[in-house]
Motif scaffolding. Structure first.
Motif, PDB file in Angstrom:
ATOM      1  N   ARG A 186      -4.164  -1.089  10.322  1.00 32.56           N
ATOM      2  CA  ARG A 186      -5.653  -1.006   9.115  1.00 32.56           C
ATOM      3  C   ARG A 186      -6.374   0.369   9.878  1.00 32.56           C
ATOM      4  NH1 ARG A 186      -4.939  -6.167  10.783  1.00 32.56           N
ATOM      5  NH2 ARG A 186      -4.808  -8.321   9.615  1.00 32.56           N
ATOM      6  N   LEU A 187      -5.841   0.866  10.703  1.00 33.60           N
ATOM      7  CA  LEU A 187      -6.770   2.086  11.100  1.00 33.60           C
ATOM      8  C   LEU A 187      -6.672   3.344  10.385  1.00 33.60           C
ATOM      9  CD1 LEU A 187      -7.160   1.791  14.896  1.00 33.60           C
ATOM     10  CD2 LEU A 187      -8.892   1.730  13.299  1.00 33.60           C
ATOM     11  N   MET A 188      -4.915   3.532   9.929  1.00 34.28           N
ATOM     12  CA  MET A 188      -4.680   4.423   9.175  1.00 34.28           C
ATOM     13  C   MET A 188      -4.939   4.428   7.617  1.00 34.28           C
ATOM     14  SD  MET A 188       0.031   3.636  10.146  1.00 34.28           S
ATOM     15  CE  MET A 188       0.060   4.824   8.724  1.00 34.28           C
ATOM     16  N   ALA A 189      -5.215   3.024   7.067  1.00 34.83           N
ATOM     17  CA  ALA A 189      -5.876   2.594   5.334  1.00 34.83           C
ATOM     18  C   ALA A 189      -7.455   3.352   5.863  1.00 34.83           C
ATOM     19  CB  ALA A 189      -5.700   1.521   5.718  1.00 34.83           C
ATOM     20  N   THR A 190      -7.881   3.277   6.761  1.00 33.73           N
ATOM     21  CA  THR A 190      -9.150   4.052   6.803  1.00 33.73           C
ATOM     22  C   THR A 190      -9.327   4.984   6.844  1.00 33.73           C
ATOM     23  OG1 THR A 190      -9.136   3.888   9.609  1.00 33.73           O
ATOM     24  CG2 THR A 190     -10.027   1.845   7.869  1.00 33.73           C
ATOM     25  N   GLY A 191      -7.964   5.738   7.290  1.00 30.40           N
ATOM     26  CA  GLY A 191      -7.843   7.224   6.897  1.00 30.40           C
ATOM     27  C   GLY A 191      -7.820   8.433   8.290  1.00 30.40           C
ATOM     28  N   ARG A 192      -8.217   7.297   9.117  1.00 33.26           N
ATOM     29  CA  ARG A 192      -7.747   7.644  10.623  1.00 33.26           C
ATOM     30  C   ARG A 192      -6.792   8.525  11.151  1.00 33.26           C
ATOM     31  NH1 ARG A 192     -13.523   6.486  13.651  1.00 33.26           N
ATOM     32  NH2 ARG A 192     -13.884   4.491  12.852  1.00 33.26           N
ATOM     33  N   ASN A 214       7.495   3.340  13.816  1.00 33.86           N
ATOM     34  CA  ASN A 214       7.618   1.856  13.304  1.00 33.86           C
ATOM     35  C   ASN A 214       7.499   1.118  12.232  1.00 33.86           C
ATOM     36  OD1 ASN A 214       9.123   1.761  16.057  1.00 33.86           O
ATOM     37  ND2 ASN A 214       7.583   0.887  16.788  1.00 33.86           N
ATOM     38  N   VAL A 215       6.020   1.410  12.164  1.00 36.81           N
ATOM     39  CA  VAL A 215       4.876   0.741  10.814  1.00 36.81           C
ATOM     40  C   VAL A 215       5.972   1.926   9.813  1.00 36.81           C
ATOM     41  CG1 VAL A 215       3.177   0.934   9.354  1.00 36.81           C
ATOM     42  CG2 VAL A 215       3.396   0.447  11.766  1.00 36.81           C
ATOM     43  N   LEU A 216       6.551   2.248   9.616  1.00 33.26           N
ATOM     44  CA  LEU A 216       7.526   3.571   8.197  1.00 33.26           C
ATOM     45  C   LEU A 216       8.381   2.617   8.218  1.00 33.26           C
ATOM     46  CD1 LEU A 216       6.265   7.029   8.729  1.00 33.26           C
ATOM     47  CD2 LEU A 216       4.244   5.313   7.405  1.00 33.26           C
ATOM     48  N   THR A 217       9.067   3.146   9.281  1.00 35.87           N
ATOM     49  CA  THR A 217      10.579   1.948   9.267  1.00 35.87           C
ATOM     50  C   THR A 217      10.725   0.599   8.158  1.00 35.87           C
ATOM     51  OG1 THR A 217      11.633   3.797  10.718  1.00 35.87           O
ATOM     52  CG2 THR A 217      12.606   1.904  10.761  1.00 35.87           C
ATOM     53  N   LYS A 218       9.590   0.091   9.491  1.00 42.34           N
ATOM     54  CA  LYS A 218       9.698  -1.209   9.256  1.00 42.34           C
ATOM     55  C   LYS A 218       9.048  -2.106   7.670  1.00 42.34           C
ATOM     56  CE  LYS A 218       9.209  -3.571  13.758  1.00 42.34           C
ATOM     57  NZ  LYS A 218       7.691  -4.568  14.535  1.00 42.34           N
ATOM     58  N   LEU A 219       8.206  -0.821   7.148  1.00 44.05           N
ATOM     59  CA  LEU A 219       8.069  -1.242   5.723  1.00 44.05           C
ATOM     60  C   LEU A 219       8.948  -0.423   4.351  1.00 44.05           C
ATOM     61  CD1 LEU A 219       3.836  -0.763   5.347  1.00 44.05           C
ATOM     62  CD2 LEU A 219       5.529  -2.659   6.071  1.00 44.05           C
ATOM     63  N   GLY A 220       9.480   0.264   5.117  1.00 46.28           N
ATOM     64  CA  GLY A 220      10.255   0.981   4.184  1.00 46.28           C
ATOM     65  C   GLY A 220       9.640   2.778   3.466  1.00 46.28           C
ATOM     66  N   ALA A 221       8.572   2.654   4.406  1.00 39.99           N
ATOM     67  CA  ALA A 221       7.822   3.816   3.323  1.00 39.99           C
ATOM     68  C   ALA A 221       8.107   5.095   4.223  1.00 39.99           C
ATOM     69  CB  ALA A 221       5.830   3.499   3.675  1.00 39.99           C
ATOM     70  N   GLN A 222       8.350   5.846   3.118  1.00 39.28           N
ATOM     71  CA  GLN A 222       8.157   7.562   3.007  1.00 39.28           C
ATOM     72  C   GLN A 222       7.283   7.779   4.172  1.00 39.28           C
ATOM     73  OE1 GLN A 222      10.346   9.493  -0.157  1.00 39.28           O
ATOM     74  NE2 GLN A 222       9.830   7.641  -1.299  1.00 39.28           N
ATOM     75  N   ASN A 223       5.997   7.682   3.626  1.00 40.63           N
ATOM     76  CA  ASN A 223       5.401   8.379   4.772  1.00 40.63           C
ATOM     77  C   ASN A 223       3.676   7.333   5.172  1.00 40.63           C
ATOM     78  OD1 ASN A 223       3.598   8.582   2.786  1.00 40.63           O
ATOM     79  ND2 ASN A 223       3.949  10.591   2.101  1.00 40.63           N
ATOM     80  N   ARG A 224       2.882   8.117   5.472  1.00 35.82           N
ATOM     81  CA  ARG A 224       2.392   7.050   6.615  1.00 35.82           C
ATOM     82  C   ARG A 224       1.124   6.724   4.850  1.00 35.82           C
ATOM     83  NH1 ARG A 224      -0.692   9.132  10.861  1.00 35.82           N
ATOM     84  NH2 ARG A 224      -2.480   8.177  10.596  1.00 35.82           N
ATOM     85  N   THR A 225       0.939   7.579   3.882  1.00 34.97           N
ATOM     86  CA  THR A 225       0.143   7.242   2.880  1.00 34.97           C
ATOM     87  C   THR A 225       1.121   6.026   1.438  1.00 34.97           C
ATOM     88  OG1 THR A 225      -0.521   9.445   2.515  1.00 34.97           O
ATOM     89  CG2 THR A 225      -0.533   8.798   0.585  1.00 34.97           C
ATOM     90  N   HIS A 226       2.518   6.149   1.302  1.00 34.74           N
ATOM     91  CA  HIS A 226       3.321   5.557   1.482  1.00 34.74           C
ATOM     92  C   HIS A 226       2.938   3.409   2.138  1.00 34.74           C
ATOM     93  CE1 HIS A 226       7.051   3.919  -0.137  1.00 34.74           C
ATOM     94  NE2 HIS A 226       6.197   3.227  -1.038  1.00 34.74           N
ATOM     95  N   ALA A 227       3.044   3.766   3.213  1.00 31.31           N
ATOM     96  CA  ALA A 227       2.018   2.790   4.127  1.00 31.31           C
ATOM     97  C   ALA A 227       0.984   2.049   3.649  1.00 31.31           C
ATOM     98  CB  ALA A 227       2.358   3.351   5.475  1.00 31.31           C
ATOM     99  N   VAL A 228      -0.367   3.065   2.995  1.00 30.13           N
ATOM    100  CA  VAL A 228      -1.125   1.765   3.424  1.00 30.13           C
ATOM    101  C   VAL A 228      -1.170   2.175   1.156  1.00 30.13           C
ATOM    102  CG1 VAL A 228      -3.474   3.222   2.634  1.00 30.13           C
ATOM    103  CG2 VAL A 228      -2.626   4.103   5.058  1.00 30.13           C
ATOM    104  N   VAL A 229      -0.487   2.409   1.253  1.00 29.29           N
ATOM    105  CA  VAL A 229      -0.512   2.283  -0.295  1.00 29.29           C
ATOM    106  C   VAL A 229       0.012   0.382  -0.173  1.00 29.29           C
ATOM    107  CG1 VAL A 229       0.686   2.322  -2.684  1.00 29.29           C
ATOM    108  CG2 VAL A 229      -0.681   3.750  -1.962  1.00 29.29           C
ATOM    109  N   ILE A 230       1.222   0.438   0.638  1.00 25.59           N
ATOM    110  CA  ILE A 230       1.475  -0.838   0.589  1.00 25.59           C
ATOM    111  C   ILE A 230       0.792  -1.909   1.227  1.00 25.59           C
ATOM    112  CG2 ILE A 230       3.442  -1.985   1.711  1.00 25.59           C
ATOM    113  CD1 ILE A 230       5.078   0.310   1.276  1.00 25.59           C
ATOM    114  N   ALA A 231       0.009  -1.775   2.624  1.00 24.38           N
ATOM    115  CA  ALA A 231      -0.899  -2.263   3.068  1.00 24.38           C
ATOM    116  C   ALA A 231      -1.808  -2.849   1.874  1.00 24.38           C
ATOM    117  CB  ALA A 231      -1.453  -1.608   4.047  1.00 24.38           C
TER     118      ALA A 231
END
Length: 243
Positions: A186-192, A214-231
């Motif tokens: 959630r904090l990543m999604a606010t640009g922190r 751990n977040v990137l691995t569990k979501l299968g996200a390539q980077n933190r931006t991709h993880a935020v899109v998924i969120a």
């Protein structure tokens, strides 16, 4: 517009798209991919004047962007999305999947609510910038991404995601994120940034890096931006709600 700033100083000649600027040691090397010659040449000339940036080449389409990225091995590719032969989405996906030690990709676009941009982020781009931004801001985005961070504009990202259908609501439960990992996402999604998250969560920077990994691995996200899109797409992060 970038083009209007440099319309009087456009590179000419048949080799303009592949010419190489000598690299300066310690600089972030940059490849610019845009099908508009005026925009591409203007970006090259103006970004080359920014501290810490060494523009090593230009590409006029996605096919050329992939070829030159493999040849020149830039730190970052500034990638337009709407290009002939191969668009920026497919070029980004191919670069990140098939290239050893691929460059970071920053999408550059005219519109904030562009479905192509969200798709490019999902393909693994490290962030996006708007063409109307001042050149020093674009240069700063390039340097930040080269250093391993992501470029997120939360309001614009929320706008892009909300105009698209929601993803599967089961995606995050299946990922089995811990409560701390959800908080970090959630904090990543606010640009922190990672240091910001460490301070807010009162943990060490190394602990934050572990949670992000751990977040990137569990979501299968390539980077933190991709993880935020998924969120955003799965509803973990709701537009307008930051807590």
């Amino acid at each position: 517009m970038i083009g209007s700033q440099a319309s009087a100083a456009v590179a000419t000649g048949p080799d303009a798209s592949t010419a190489v600027t000598p690299n300066t040691p310690g600089c972030t090397t940059l490849l610019i991919a845009d099908d508009d010659e005026v925009t591409r040449s203007g970006l090259r000339m103006l970004l080359a004047l920014q501290p810490g940036i060494s523009v090593v080449g230009e590409a006029a389409d996605g096919v050329e962007a992939v070829e030159l990225a493999r040849q020149l091995r830039p730190d970052v590719v500034l990638m337009d999305v709407r290009m002939p032969r191969r668009n920026g989405i497919d070029a980004t996906r191919q670069l990140l999947a098939d290239t050893a030690e691929p460059p970071k990709v920053v999408v550059i676009t005219t519109f904030e609510n562009d479905d192509y941009v969200t798709a490019a982020l999902s393909a693994g781009a490290s962030g996006f910038v708007l063409k109307r931004l001042p050149v020093p801001k674009i240069a700063e985005a390039v340097r930040v991404v080269a250093a391993g961070e992501a470029i997120l504009f939360p309001a614009a990202l929320r706008q892009m995601v909300t105009v698209r259908p929601r993803g599967s609501a089961d995606a995050l439960p299946q990922a089995a994120l811990t409560s701390r990992e959800e908080e970090v996402l959630r904090l990543m999604a606010t640009g922190r940034s990672n240091p910001d998250i460490a301070e807010l969560c009162r943990v060490s920077l190394e602990t934050v890096k572990t949670h992000v990994g751990n977040v990137l691995t569990k979501l299968g996200a390539q980077n933190r931006t991709h993880a935020v899109v998924i969120a955003y797409e799965t509803g973990l992060v709701v537009p307008g709600v930051t807590g």
